[in-house]
Design an enzyme around this catalytic site. Structure first.
Site, PDB file in Angstrom:
ATOM      1  N   THR A  16      31.766 -26.571  16.183  1.00 40.19           N
ATOM      2  CA  THR A  16      31.213 -25.226  16.259  1.00 40.19           C
ATOM      3  C   THR A  16      30.441 -24.922  14.976  1.00 40.19           C
ATOM      4  O   THR A  16      30.126 -25.839  14.212  1.00 40.19           O
ATOM      5  CB  THR A  16      32.325 -24.195  16.548  1.00 40.19           C
ATOM      6  OG1 THR A  16      31.744 -22.924  16.857  1.00 40.19           O
ATOM      7  CG2 THR A  16      33.272 -24.038  15.373  1.00 40.19           C
ATOM      8  N   ASN A  17      30.093 -23.658  14.747  1.00 36.25           N
ATOM      9  CA  ASN A  17      29.399 -23.280  13.511  1.00 36.25           C
ATOM     10  C   ASN A  17      29.935 -21.945  13.017  1.00 36.25           C
ATOM     11  O   ASN A  17      30.838 -21.372  13.611  1.00 36.25           O
ATOM     12  CB  ASN A  17      27.882 -23.256  13.743  1.00 36.25           C
ATOM     13  CG  ASN A  17      27.494 -22.257  14.807  1.00 36.25           C
ATOM     14  OD1 ASN A  17      27.733 -21.066  14.666  1.00 36.25           O
ATOM     15  ND2 ASN A  17      26.918 -22.741  15.903  1.00 36.25           N
ATOM     16  N   LYS A  18      29.361 -21.445  11.928  1.00 40.10           N
ATOM     17  CA  LYS A  18      29.949 -20.298  11.232  1.00 40.10           C
ATOM     18  C   LYS A  18      29.585 -18.933  11.801  1.00 40.10           C
ATOM     19  O   LYS A  18      29.970 -17.921  11.233  1.00 40.10           O
ATOM     20  CB  LYS A  18      29.495 -20.328   9.765  1.00 40.10           C
ATOM     21  CG  LYS A  18      30.149 -21.416   8.953  1.00 40.10           C
ATOM     22  CD  LYS A  18      29.781 -21.218   7.503  1.00 40.10           C
ATOM     23  CE  LYS A  18      30.528 -22.149   6.589  1.00 40.10           C
ATOM     24  NZ  LYS A  18      30.150 -21.874   5.177  1.00 40.10           N
ATOM     25  N   ALA A  83      24.173 -18.345  17.958  1.00 42.15           N
ATOM     26  CA  ALA A  83      23.888 -19.585  17.229  1.00 42.15           C
ATOM     27  C   ALA A  83      24.379 -20.753  18.079  1.00 42.15           C
ATOM     28  O   ALA A  83      25.463 -21.289  17.852  1.00 42.15           O
ATOM     29  CB  ALA A  83      24.586 -19.572  15.876  1.00 42.15           C
TER      30      ALA A  83
END
Ligand code: CTP
Length: 211
Positions: A16-18, A83
């Site tokens: 995943t991402n932030k 995102a």
């Protein structure tokens, strides 16, 4: 759209991402307060669903694409603050992957569809598409490239390395970018920025409708 996406590796792990989802949720709330009919398509976040907003929860970038494409057909304004993960694991393991006895472990990734680009390719007349560009360098050049590629009316660009901008904070330092130029905005809350984004999106919509 809001939040990150999750790409599975095996039954217990993912990439995943932030992204926290805060910016996208702020836009959904602001639009709802103005009387819009709002659909919020959200990746996994820790945030409370905004009251009065229709919500669809998705996991992967592919899920986001599948949810957004038909919904976008009906929208006057599409704001893509999500995102989406750019890559997914080529072969998701059906069982939990075991340690490799000290050997390096290699995961092969394959490119995900570009959701905003797909929405842009199906853009309707009099429809306004707003994208984001989270950058860590060359904000203007990178964002301008995305404007064309994704058929966006304008981009909300930000340098996510600046203090007070980016992930998991309640403020942002952004710039609006289109083919006429760049408008730099001061530090403000994500709620305030949400209203600025809607002001601009509405102005673009009205101008298109008046043509
Ligand atoms: N976006 C998308 N689908 C992707 C990646 C990004 O729809 N697979 C959208 C985001 O919602 C955002 C815009 O495209 O509105 C820009 O996202 P960003 O991550 O900054 O750009 P990328 O196109 O992924 O470019 P790069 O990773 O090369 O910076």
């Amino acid at each position: 759209t809001a939040g990150p996406t999750r790409e599975p590796i095996d039954p217990v792990r993912y990439i995943t991402n932030k992204s926290s989802g805060k910016m996208g949720y702020a836009i959904a709330r602001a639009a709802q307060l103005r009387g819009a009919r709002v659909l919020l398509i959200s990746g996994p976040t820790a945030l409370e669903a905004p009251a009065g907003v229709e919500m669809v929860r998705v996991e992967s970038t592919k899920d986001l694409l599948d949810a957004l494409l038909p919904a976008a057909e009906q929208a006057d304004i599409v704001v893509q603050a999500a995102a989406p993960a750019d890559y997914r694991v080529a072969e998701v393991a059906p069982q939990k992957i075991k340690k490799q006895d000290g050997e390096p472990f290699v995961l092969t990734l394959t490119e995900n569809p570009d959701v905003a680009k797909a929405v842009g390719e199906n853009k309707r007349e009099n429809q306004v598409l707003v994208g984001f560009a989270a950058e860590t360098q060359a904000v203007r050049a990178n964002a301008t490239r995305k404007l064309d590629k994704k058929h966006l009316d304008f981009i909300v660009a930000n340098d996510v390395t600046k203090p007070g901008a980016g992930f998991d904070v309640d403020t942002n330092i952004a710039a609006f970018l289109d083919h006429d130029g760049i408008e730099e905005l001061p530090l403000m809350t994500k709620d305030a920025l949400a209203h600025r984004i809607l002001d601009r999106a509405l102005a673009v919509l009205r101008a298109k409708q008046a043509r």
